[in-house]
Design a protein around this motif. Structure first.
Motif, short mmCIF file in Angstrom:
data_model
loop_
_atom_site.label_atom_id
_atom_site.label_comp_id
_atom_site.label_asym_id
_atom_site.label_seq_id
_atom_site.Cartn_x
_atom_site.Cartn_y
_atom_site.Cartn_z
N ASP A 104 -0.12 2.20 -6.28
CA ASP A 104 1.09 1.52 -5.81
C ASP A 104 2.28 2.17 -6.50
O ASP A 104 2.17 2.67 -7.63
CB ASP A 104 1.04 0.03 -6.15
N GLU A 106 6.63 1.94 -7.45
CA GLU A 106 7.87 1.17 -7.53
C GLU A 106 8.99 2.16 -7.25
O GLU A 106 9.03 3.24 -7.84
CB GLU A 106 8.05 0.53 -8.91
N TYR A 164 -2.00 -1.05 -0.42
CA TYR A 164 -1.60 -2.18 0.40
C TYR A 164 -0.26 -1.81 1.03
O TYR A 164 0.77 -1.81 0.38
CB TYR A 164 -1.45 -3.45 -0.46
N LEU A 212 1.13 -9.43 -0.56
CA LEU A 212 0.04 -9.30 -1.53
C LEU A 212 0.01 -10.49 -2.49
O LEU A 212 -1.08 -10.99 -2.82
CB LEU A 212 0.19 -7.99 -2.31
N GLU A 216 -3.29 -12.83 -2.97
CA GLU A 216 -3.98 -12.94 -4.25
C GLU A 216 -3.99 -14.38 -4.76
O GLU A 216 -4.95 -14.81 -5.41
CB GLU A 216 -3.37 -11.99 -5.29
N ASP A 227 6.69 -13.53 -12.65
CA ASP A 227 6.64 -12.23 -11.99
C ASP A 227 8.02 -11.83 -11.50
O ASP A 227 8.77 -12.66 -10.96
CB ASP A 227 5.67 -12.29 -10.80
N HIS A 255 4.45 -6.07 -13.26
CA HIS A 255 4.30 -6.30 -11.82
C HIS A 255 3.43 -5.21 -11.19
O HIS A 255 2.49 -5.49 -10.43
CB HIS A 255 5.68 -6.34 -11.16
N ASN A 256 3.74 -3.96 -11.49
CA ASN A 256 2.98 -2.84 -10.96
C ASN A 256 1.54 -2.86 -11.46
O ASN A 256 0.59 -2.59 -10.70
CB ASN A 256 3.68 -1.54 -11.36
N ASP A 259 -0.39 -5.38 -9.52
CA ASP A 259 -0.64 -4.93 -8.15
C ASP A 259 -1.91 -4.09 -8.06
O ASP A 259 -2.74 -4.30 -7.17
CB ASP A 259 0.55 -4.11 -7.64
N THR A 262 -5.02 -6.15 -8.70
CA THR A 262 -5.32 -7.01 -7.56
C THR A 262 -5.98 -6.23 -6.43
O THR A 262 -6.87 -6.75 -5.74
CB THR A 262 -4.02 -7.66 -7.05
#
Length: 285
Positions: A104, A106, A164, A212, A216, A227, A255-256, A259, A262
């Motif tokens: 993922d 950012e 995602y 997402l 989750e 978050d 946060h990343n 991700d 998850t």
């Protein structure tokens, strides 16, 4: 001379009449919390101009592997991943988990295009003993080529990307950045499984949306605390580049991190026999 002395004494008595503090008494000290904060964060004291507006909290985790490029890595305890998962949810046969790279980015915006760049790339993969999470963060614009080279080093012939909405956003954006940096695009020809589409087919209409964070929370039982919304990530990075506080950027890292963790959980969830429905079309591109 005696008159002048008496006048002087009288003026001193009058000046002190309406004040509870002697004119010669020192002022109470002003508490400055920054030295203690810097010591707590491990930041060395530096001499700065008196009128500076830069923040004292500039601490970021990670190892600087190139000028302006930080790398973070850790292995999380994780239930032993099977060597293969049922790919029925993606309308395919068994999927080998070895070589899967959940990733993922950012970025500085959500619209894409040549003006949008990735300032952070996170990835996770299954390793003996757990789930390895790696992140790259640039703290200076000139470090972007180094970040792209470092991420390319995580890819190999047997890599299978898992994301995602990465097929529509993250992968094309990175391909553009590689092209602008005059580096060969390492993503070309790599299989890519985007979990957004089978997730939509399974849960569309079940909950309010298929973001997402929604999936989750409802399907995986993962609840994020404090978050930082992804929409605030660009501002947090730009604030740091301009000399501001690092607190929000550390939250972007968290946060990343969540991700890409998850994504691994979501893959195993969708692979359960009762968790997915056959997809339409090939899962990889």
């Amino acid at each position: 001379m005696s008159v002048s002395l008496e006048k002087l004494q009288r003026l001193r008595r009058q000046a002190g009449h309406g004040s509870t503090m002697s004119p010669s008494a020192p002022l109470p000290p002003v508490h400055d919390p920054l030295p203690a904060l810097r010591r707590m964060l491990g930041i060395r004291e530096r001499t700065r101009p008196a009128m500076t507006t830069r923040s004292g909290d500039r601490a970021l985790p990670g190892e600087e592997i190139a000028p302006g490029l930080l790398r973070l890595e850790q292995v999380l305890p994780f239930d032993e991943a099977p060597s293969h998962v049922d790919g029925t949810f993606a309308r395919t046969g068994d999927l080998p988990t070895q070589g899967m790279l959940f990733f993922d980015t950012e970025t500085t915006g959500l619209s894409g295009g040549t003006g949008t760049r990735a300032f952070m790339v996170g990835a996770s993969d299954f390793v003996p003993g757990g789930l390895r999470v790696r992140q790259l963060l640039i703290t200076h614009l000139s470090a972007e080529p180094a970040m792209l080279r470092a991420f390319a080093g995580w890819l190999s012939e047997d890599t299978r990307l898992v994301s995602y909405n990465g097929r529509c956003y993250d992968a094309p954006l990175l391909a553009t950045r590689y092209r602008l940096a005059r580096q060969g695009t390492p993503l070309a020809g790599i299989e890519h499984l985007d979990l957004l589409f089978p997730t939509r087919r399974r849960y569309r209409g079940v909950w309010e949306n298929c973001r997402l964070a929604t999936i989750e929370r409802n399907a995986l039982g993962i609840v994020r605390e404090d978050d930082l919304p992804g929409s605030e990530a660009p501002g947090a990075w730009l604030q740091y580049l301009r000399g501001g506080d690092a607190g929000l950027l550390r939250r972007v890292l968290l946060h990343n991190f969540q991700d890409v963790v998850t994504l691994a959980h979501l893959l195993l969830h969708l692979a359960q026999p009762d968790a997915g429905t056959p997809a339409v079309g090939p899962p990889f591109a």
